[in-house]
Design an enzyme around this catalytic site. Structure first.
Site, PDB file in Angstrom:
ATOM      1  CB  SER A 187      -8.659  -5.249  -2.918  1.00  0.00           C
ATOM      2  OG  SER A 187      -9.348  -4.026  -3.122  1.00  0.00           O
ATOM      3  NE  ARG A 208      -7.726   2.177  -5.350  1.00  0.00           N
ATOM      4  CZ  ARG A 208      -6.527   2.214  -4.813  1.00  0.00           C
ATOM      5  NH1 ARG A 208      -5.494   2.532  -5.554  1.00  0.00           N
ATOM      6  NH2 ARG A 208      -6.356   1.910  -3.547  1.00  0.00           N
ATOM      7  CD  GLU A 228       3.457 -13.064  15.630  1.00  0.00           C
ATOM      8  OE1 GLU A 228       3.533 -11.892  16.063  1.00  0.00           O
ATOM      9  OE2 GLU A 228       2.948 -14.000  16.282  1.00  0.00           O
ATOM     10  CD  GLU A 266     -13.272  -4.958  -1.117  1.00  0.00           C
ATOM     11  OE1 GLU A 266     -12.067  -5.280  -1.255  1.00  0.00           O
ATOM     12  OE2 GLU A 266     -14.153  -5.768  -0.768  1.00  0.00           O
ATOM     13  CG  ASN A 267      -7.893  -1.980  -5.052  1.00  0.00           C
ATOM     14  OD1 ASN A 267      -6.997  -2.808  -4.891  1.00  0.00           O
ATOM     15  ND2 ASN A 267      -8.120  -1.015  -4.161  1.00  0.00           N
ATOM     16  CD1 TRP A 268     -13.244  -5.058  -8.893  1.00  0.00           C
ATOM     17  CD2 TRP A 268     -12.427  -4.317 -10.836  1.00  0.00           C
ATOM     18  NE1 TRP A 268     -12.610  -6.119  -9.509  1.00  0.00           N
ATOM     19  CE2 TRP A 268     -12.108  -5.693 -10.707  1.00  0.00           C
ATOM     20  CE3 TRP A 268     -12.016  -3.640 -11.991  1.00  0.00           C
ATOM     21  CZ2 TRP A 268     -11.388  -6.393 -11.667  1.00  0.00           C
ATOM     22  CZ3 TRP A 268     -11.297  -4.344 -12.958  1.00  0.00           C
ATOM     23  CH2 TRP A 268     -10.995  -5.698 -12.792  1.00  0.00           C
ATOM     24  CD1 TRP A 283       7.211   6.727  -2.386  1.00  0.00           C
ATOM     25  CD2 TRP A 283       6.696   7.073  -4.553  1.00  0.00           C
ATOM     26  NE1 TRP A 283       8.389   6.801  -3.095  1.00  0.00           N
ATOM     27  CE2 TRP A 283       8.101   7.012  -4.421  1.00  0.00           C
ATOM     28  CE3 TRP A 283       6.139   7.279  -5.823  1.00  0.00           C
ATOM     29  CZ2 TRP A 283       8.958   7.155  -5.516  1.00  0.00           C
ATOM     30  CZ3 TRP A 283       7.000   7.417  -6.903  1.00  0.00           C
ATOM     31  CH2 TRP A 283       8.391   7.362  -6.740  1.00  0.00           C
ATOM     32  N   GLY A 333      -0.091   5.598  -4.204  1.00  0.00           N
ATOM     33  CA  GLY A 333      -0.684   6.886  -4.570  1.00  0.00           C
ATOM     34  C   GLY A 333      -0.105   8.005  -3.722  1.00  0.00           C
ATOM     35  NE  ARG A 335      -7.756   1.003   5.636  1.00  0.00           N
ATOM     36  CZ  ARG A 335      -7.622   2.325   5.816  1.00  0.00           C
ATOM     37  NH1 ARG A 335      -7.838   2.852   7.005  1.00  0.00           N
ATOM     38  NH2 ARG A 335      -7.279   3.101   4.815  1.00  0.00           N
ATOM     39  CG  ASP A 382      -2.079   0.958   1.091  1.00  0.00           C
ATOM     40  OD1 ASP A 382      -2.445   1.305  -0.051  1.00  0.00           O
ATOM     41  OD2 ASP A 382      -2.627   1.385   2.129  1.00  0.00           O
TER      42      ASP A 382
END
Ligand code: IPE
Ligand code: IPE
Ligand code: MG
Length: 238
Positions: free
Chosen positions: A61, A67, A203, A63-65, A21, A19, A190, A16
């Site tokens: 992911s 965008r 971990e 959910e990235n659709w 960056w 963007g 998260r 992650d």
């Protein structure tokens, strides 16, 4: 506190911060995704060198659709280019490529290159490089539940046979061990729908470093920290 002293055999990464960056530098988000490919290369090579058994990368992911179409298109193009360009490197490093997620929901040209990469590397015996694409942890569990219901309905399985072990066999990750170490770059605390079933005792290690800046030395730091952790799995120290 007793340290486990081991190298993680399965490392999963939420890559992650691409963007942010780029935005920090006044560039378009897309530039961050492009730069991120170099991190993928370096970290994959490094993990293979360290005899990590599996590296699972959260690349896109479900959910990235959401965008903007332009960003999604570019991510798909980068993915396709990566699958083509990295073939030699994958071969040279004896890496076996795999993928998890709703693969049939990806553009056809990406699916095709992915299928070639998986087929060509299927007999390689080194590290497994698993790409999570159009992946969502909840849909993985829903898909597993549906397949179990179908199997029971077809009379091929009994309700009483459902257990954690048999459930696992219906997940995308049926052939894999659970991750030992989950790294998230970009600083968010998260899980973002990644490997929900599989990370129950993984971990966690979060770094503020954004993915395009993530290098070998950061990976080393994470692995060192992992070795210092005591893993109890709900039990007590020996
Ligand atoms: C991760 O970087 C890449 C993908 C999710 C595909 P982001 O694009 O989420 O970058 P940030 O989190 O907005 O900085
Ligand atoms: C998680 O990052 C997905 C990938 C790295 C592929 P996101 O940027 O999509 O996650 P959120 O939206 O910050 O939770
Ligand atoms: Mg993000």
């Amino acid at each position: 506190m007793s340290e486990n002293g081991q190298t993680p055999s399965h490392i999963a990464i939420i890559m992650d911060g691409n963007g942010r960056w780029a935005r920090k530098r006044g560039w378009a988000r897309i530039r961050g995704h492009k730069e991120g490919v170099e991190s993928v290369r370096e970290i994959t090579r490094e993990c293979a060198k360290r005899h990590v058994k599996q590296l699972t990368l959260y690349a896109f992911s479900q959910e990235n659709w959401k965008r903007p179409q332009r960003e999604v298109n570019l991510l798909m193009k980068l993915l396709k280019d990566f699958l083509i360009k990295e073939r030699d490197e994958i071969e040279e490093n004896n890496i076996r490529l795999t993928a998890i997620g709703r693969i049939s929901g990806l553009p056809e040209d990406v699916q095709r290159e992915l299928a070639i990469g998986i087929e060509e590397s299927k007999n390689n015996t080194g590290m497994i490089l698993c790409l999570a694409l159009n992946y969502g942890g909840r849909s993985e569990i829903v898909d597993a539940a549906k397949n179990i219901a179908r199997t029971i309905k077809a009379g091929e399985m009994d309700l009483n046979e459902i257990s954690e072990e048999t459930f696992k066999k219906f997940l995308y990750t049926s052939e894999m061990t659970d991750p030992d170490l989950l790294i998230r770059t970009g600083g968010e605390m998260r899980v973002s729908n990644f490997l929900l079933w599989e990370i129950s005792y993984t971990e966690l290690w979060v770094t503020p470093i954004c993915w395009p800046d993530f290098r070998k030395r950061h990976l080393e730091e994470a692995i060192k920290e992992y070795a210092r952790r005591e893993r109890r799995f709900g039990g007590l120290r020996e």
